[in-house]
Design an enzyme around this catalytic site. Structure first.
Site, PDB file in Angstrom:
ATOM      1  N   GLU A   1      46.013  45.687  51.449  1.00 33.35           N
ATOM      2  CA  GLU A   1      45.480  46.318  52.664  1.00 33.35           C
ATOM      3  C   GLU A   1      44.805  45.229  53.460  1.00 33.35           C
ATOM      4  OE1 GLU A   1      45.386  49.456  53.832  1.00 33.35           O
ATOM      5  OE2 GLU A   1      46.738  50.026  52.218  1.00 33.35           O
TER       6      GLU A   1
ATOM      7  N   CYS B   1      38.138  46.950  59.221  1.00 31.88           N
ATOM      8  CA  CYS B   1      39.567  46.729  59.484  1.00 31.88           C
ATOM      9  C   CYS B   1      40.104  47.803  60.407  1.00 31.88           C
ATOM     10  CB  CYS B   1      40.344  46.725  58.177  1.00 31.88           C
ATOM     11  SG  CYS B   1      40.010  48.197  57.184  1.00 31.88           S
TER      12      CYS B   1
HETATM   13  P1  NDP Z   1      39.350  37.511  52.248  1.00 34.01           P
HETATM   14  O1  NDP Z   1      40.840  37.617  52.256  1.00 34.01           O
HETATM   15  O2  NDP Z   1      38.742  36.212  52.545  1.00 34.01           O
HETATM   16  O3  NDP Z   1      38.781  37.961  50.833  1.00 34.01           O
HETATM   17  C1  NDP Z   1      39.103  39.179  50.213  1.00 34.01           C
HETATM   18  C2  NDP Z   1      38.869  39.037  48.713  1.00 34.01           C
HETATM   19  O4  NDP Z   1      39.830  38.144  48.160  1.00 34.01           O
HETATM   20  C3  NDP Z   1      37.507  38.450  48.370  1.00 34.01           C
HETATM   21  O5  NDP Z   1      37.031  39.029  47.177  1.00 34.01           O
HETATM   22  C4  NDP Z   1      37.851  36.989  48.180  1.00 34.01           C
HETATM   23  O6  NDP Z   1      36.902  36.300  47.449  1.00 34.01           O
HETATM   24  C5  NDP Z   1      39.167  37.100  47.449  1.00 34.01           C
HETATM   25  N1  NDP Z   1      40.014  35.903  47.478  1.00 34.01           N
HETATM   26  C6  NDP Z   1      39.906  34.803  48.241  1.00 34.01           C
HETATM   27  N2  NDP Z   1      40.927  33.933  47.966  1.00 34.01           N
HETATM   28  C7  NDP Z   1      41.690  34.519  47.001  1.00 34.01           C
HETATM   29  C8  NDP Z   1      42.891  34.150  46.318  1.00 34.01           C
HETATM   30  N3  NDP Z   1      43.524  33.016  46.556  1.00 34.01           N
HETATM   31  N4  NDP Z   1      43.408  35.027  45.413  1.00 34.01           N
HETATM   32  C9  NDP Z   1      42.813  36.206  45.164  1.00 34.01           C
HETATM   33  N5  NDP Z   1      41.672  36.614  45.783  1.00 34.01           N
HETATM   34  C10 NDP Z   1      41.116  35.786  46.695  1.00 34.01           C
HETATM   35  O7  NDP Z   1      38.828  38.637  53.239  1.00 34.01           O
HETATM   36  P2  NDP Z   1      37.312  38.894  53.684  1.00 34.01           P
HETATM   37  O8  NDP Z   1      36.462  39.070  52.474  1.00 34.01           O
HETATM   38  O9  NDP Z   1      36.928  37.878  54.688  1.00 34.01           O
HETATM   39  O10 NDP Z   1      37.430  40.335  54.368  1.00 34.01           O
HETATM   40  C11 NDP Z   1      37.702  40.520  55.710  1.00 34.01           C
HETATM   41  C12 NDP Z   1      39.126  40.942  55.907  1.00 34.01           C
HETATM   42  O11 NDP Z   1      39.384  42.116  55.153  1.00 34.01           O
HETATM   43  C13 NDP Z   1      39.440  41.300  57.344  1.00 34.01           C
HETATM   44  O12 NDP Z   1      40.655  40.730  57.729  1.00 34.01           O
HETATM   45  C14 NDP Z   1      39.581  42.814  57.285  1.00 34.01           C
HETATM   46  O13 NDP Z   1      40.398  43.345  58.298  1.00 34.01           O
HETATM   47  C15 NDP Z   1      40.131  43.027  55.937  1.00 34.01           C
HETATM   48  N6  NDP Z   1      39.917  44.393  55.493  1.00 34.01           N
HETATM   49  C16 NDP Z   1      40.982  45.237  55.431  1.00 34.01           C
HETATM   50  C17 NDP Z   1      40.819  46.553  55.088  1.00 34.01           C
HETATM   51  C18 NDP Z   1      41.980  47.484  55.005  1.00 34.01           C
HETATM   52  O14 NDP Z   1      41.829  48.540  54.388  1.00 34.01           O
HETATM   53  N7  NDP Z   1      43.121  47.204  55.628  1.00 34.01           N
HETATM   54  C19 NDP Z   1      39.476  47.084  54.812  1.00 34.01           C
HETATM   55  C20 NDP Z   1      38.439  46.097  54.895  1.00 34.01           C
HETATM   56  C21 NDP Z   1      38.654  44.806  55.229  1.00 34.01           C
HETATM   57  P3  NDP Z   1      35.697  35.581  48.241  1.00 34.01           P
HETATM   58  O15 NDP Z   1      35.199  36.494  49.289  1.00 34.01           O
HETATM   59  O16 NDP Z   1      34.709  35.416  47.198  1.00 34.01           O
HETATM   60  O17 NDP Z   1      36.265  34.324  48.810  1.00 34.01           O
END
Ligand code: NDP
Length: 523
Positions: free
Chosen positions: A238, A272
């Protein structure tokens, strides 16, 4: 705090810029052990009935509600949102969510009997069952650090899986607190946690989990989906959004303004499913923009204590993106109607309204993820729909009008997962509506019965009670051709029945039943 300050994710409070105790990341070498412990605990959990699992999960949800203020304080500290906002938007819904998710689970998890023709396949029956995958990894972002877990957590556990949570490194305490409450009731190994940043997330995907749900950005989501495909484990991703709202000249102006402000600015726009683009019909645009600007100016922003309606941005990178988008839009010719500047000691940013926006501006084409409403004026509905669909994302799209039937028709033309009339993104809090998108928003389906392919595989249990070998088994003999022709006849008969020639079909079925019953005795 300025965006230049040296910044360690999760080690400061966004509202006050106060330092917080550091949460140690899980050493990569220990991740597989956490997953293995979950895998060992899972079979006993899966052996319980759905009713038993549901009862325990209700108890866990109850514990969250009993300690609502405590978790609201933690979320508020980690994100900067007011305690009121957290209680309303992240905590209060868990009870209803648990109840509705269990209702959905009862539908999806019940074995489904397959209808098998007793003529073509005599003596056979089959049932398709839902089997839990094993350990489901849940990777979450920081914007709703508590409630975003609910969507996968309940279906995954209700289906008999163990889960391991990976909170964002920006909001580690919230994820741990949630896992602790569930662990107290159902057993700590069943709800594991891994802490850390991208390296931990990447290692987690490799650690032996049987399925993964990911909520986050497009680039990371693509990496997770690609690796999961190589590992042949299901992944539901998502990702981002750039939602559009179409405001028609016949809208209820008062309610539309309130709805647009709510769904654009709520959670400081870090949603999002936030409305980031508004296409308004030219006839009402002057009044709409003027009143939207006034509304934005009156929203209580950080720092105004408990009644503050919008907290700060969560991290300096996010505020830098917002500042960049707004500045570039103004340089490219957008009119600043309200906001457009930081506020407070931490990472606050004033609710911002920009008018006369065009698609070459980042506020119209890239995810801003901040309290910014970009307005574009359109001549008619066709222009609004074309421009709304001209986006790499497709999560929600809404149409605001008093002509509901016309609104539904327009909403259906939007290339989105959730098309709405006179509201926006509200299904995101409902456990029985699929939260899903198109294009770069990702292929995942979170929540509802439609999300279950990630959590369960389907197993067919097929039983044959025939006493004789099946008539088409070896050896072929002089009867084989006759059997083949009879089966072909039978197929034609079934189709005839479908075409309204039931009498003829019945006679053919009687004939083949007699024939099959008289051949290939096992004695
Ligand atoms: P990120 O993609 O940076 O991070 C999401 C999660 O993935 C975090 O726990 C992060 O850890 C982890 N992560 C980072 N790198 C990796 C990897 N290589 N492999 C596996 N996991 C990894 O997103 P954000 O936290 O910045 O969130 C914002 C984004 O989320 C926006 O684009 C928003 O639109 C989207 N979003 C979408 C939703 C939906 O339902 N469509 C709902 C809410 C948000 P860490 O943060 O510790 O780096």
């Amino acid at each position: 705090m300025t965006t230049d300050t040296e910044f360690i994710p999760g080690a400061y409070a966004p509202a006050t810029a106060e330092p917080l105790d550091k949460i140690e990341p899980t050493p990569v070498a220990e991740i597989a052990d956490i997953v293995e412990r979950a895998a060992k605990a899972q079979p006993d959990w899966a052996a319980k009935t759905l009713k038993e699992r549901q009862k325990l999960l209700n108890e866990a949800a109850q514990r969250v509600l009993e300690r609502a203020e405590e978790i609201a304080d933690i979320v508020s500290m980690e994100t900067g949102k007011s305690v009121n906002e957290v209680l309303l938007n992240e905590v209060a819904g868990i009870g209803e969510y648990a109840k509705v998710a269990a209702k959905e689970a009862r539908q999806v998890l019940k074995p489904s009997k397959v209808s098998i023709s007793s003529v073509a396949y005599p003596g056979k029956r089959a049932v398709v069952e839902a089997v839990p995958r094993g350990v489901v990894g849940i990777i979450a972002p920081w914007n709703y650090p508590l409630s975003i877990f609910f969507k996968p957590l309940f279906p995954a556990l209700l289906s008999g899986n163990a889960v391991v949570l990976k909170p964002s490194e920006y909001t580690p305490r919230t994820g741990q607190w949630l896992a602790d409450r569930f662990g107290e009731v159902i057993g700590e190994d069943l709800v594991g946690v891994v802490q850390g940043g991208g390296d931990v997330g990447a290692a987690f995907v490799e650690s032996g989990i049987d399925a993964v749900t990911f909520t986050g950005s497009v680039p990371t989501g693509k990496k997770v989906a690609a690796r999961a495909a190589e590992l042949l484990i299901p992944a539901s991703v998502e990702l981002g959004g750039k939602d559009a709202a179409i405001v028609l000249a016949d809208c209820d102006m008062e309610r539309t303004l309130a709805g647009i402000a709510q769904w654009s600015l709520h959670n400081c726009g870090q949603n999002c499913g936030a409305i980031e683009r508004v296409y308004v019909e030219e006839d009402i645009a002057d009044e709409f923009v003027r009143r939207l600007g006034a509304l934005a100016e009156h929203i209580r922003v950080h720092p105004t204590g408990d009644h503050c309606e919008i907290g700060p941005l969560q991290n300096p990178e996010q505020r830098a993106i917002v500042e960049d988008h707004v500045q570039q839009a103004i340089e490219e010719g957008a009119t600043l109607v309200a906001g457009g500047e930081p506020c407070g000691d931490g990472l606050g940013y004033r609710p911002t309204v920009l008018d006369h926006c065009t698609e070459d501006m980042k506020v119209m084409s890239e995810e801003t993820f901040g309290p910014v409403i970009a307005v574009a004026r359109v001549a008619d509905v066709d222009e609004a729909v074309r421009r709304a669909n001209d986006s790499p994302y497709g999560l929600n799209g809404s149409v605001w009008t008093t002509d509901i039937r016309r609104g539904e028709g327009i909403a259906r033309r939007l290339d989105v997962g959730i098309a709405l009339v006179n509201n926006h993104a509200i299904p995101g809090s409902m456990a029985n509506i699929p939260w899903t998108g198109t294009k770069d928003t990702g292929t995942g389906i979170a929540a509802s019965r439609y999300s279950y392919p990630t959590f369960v595989r389907r197993r067919t249990l097929f039983v044959d009670k025939s006493k004789k070998p099946d008539p088409w088994w070896f050896p072929f003999d002089e009867n084989s051709r006759e059997l083949a022709n009879s089966l072909i006849d039978f197929s034609r008969g079934s189709l005839m029945a479908g075409l309204g020639m039931a009498g003829v079909a019945r006679r053919r079925v009687d004939a083949i039943r007699k024939w099959v019953g008289s051949t290939k005795s096992s004695e």
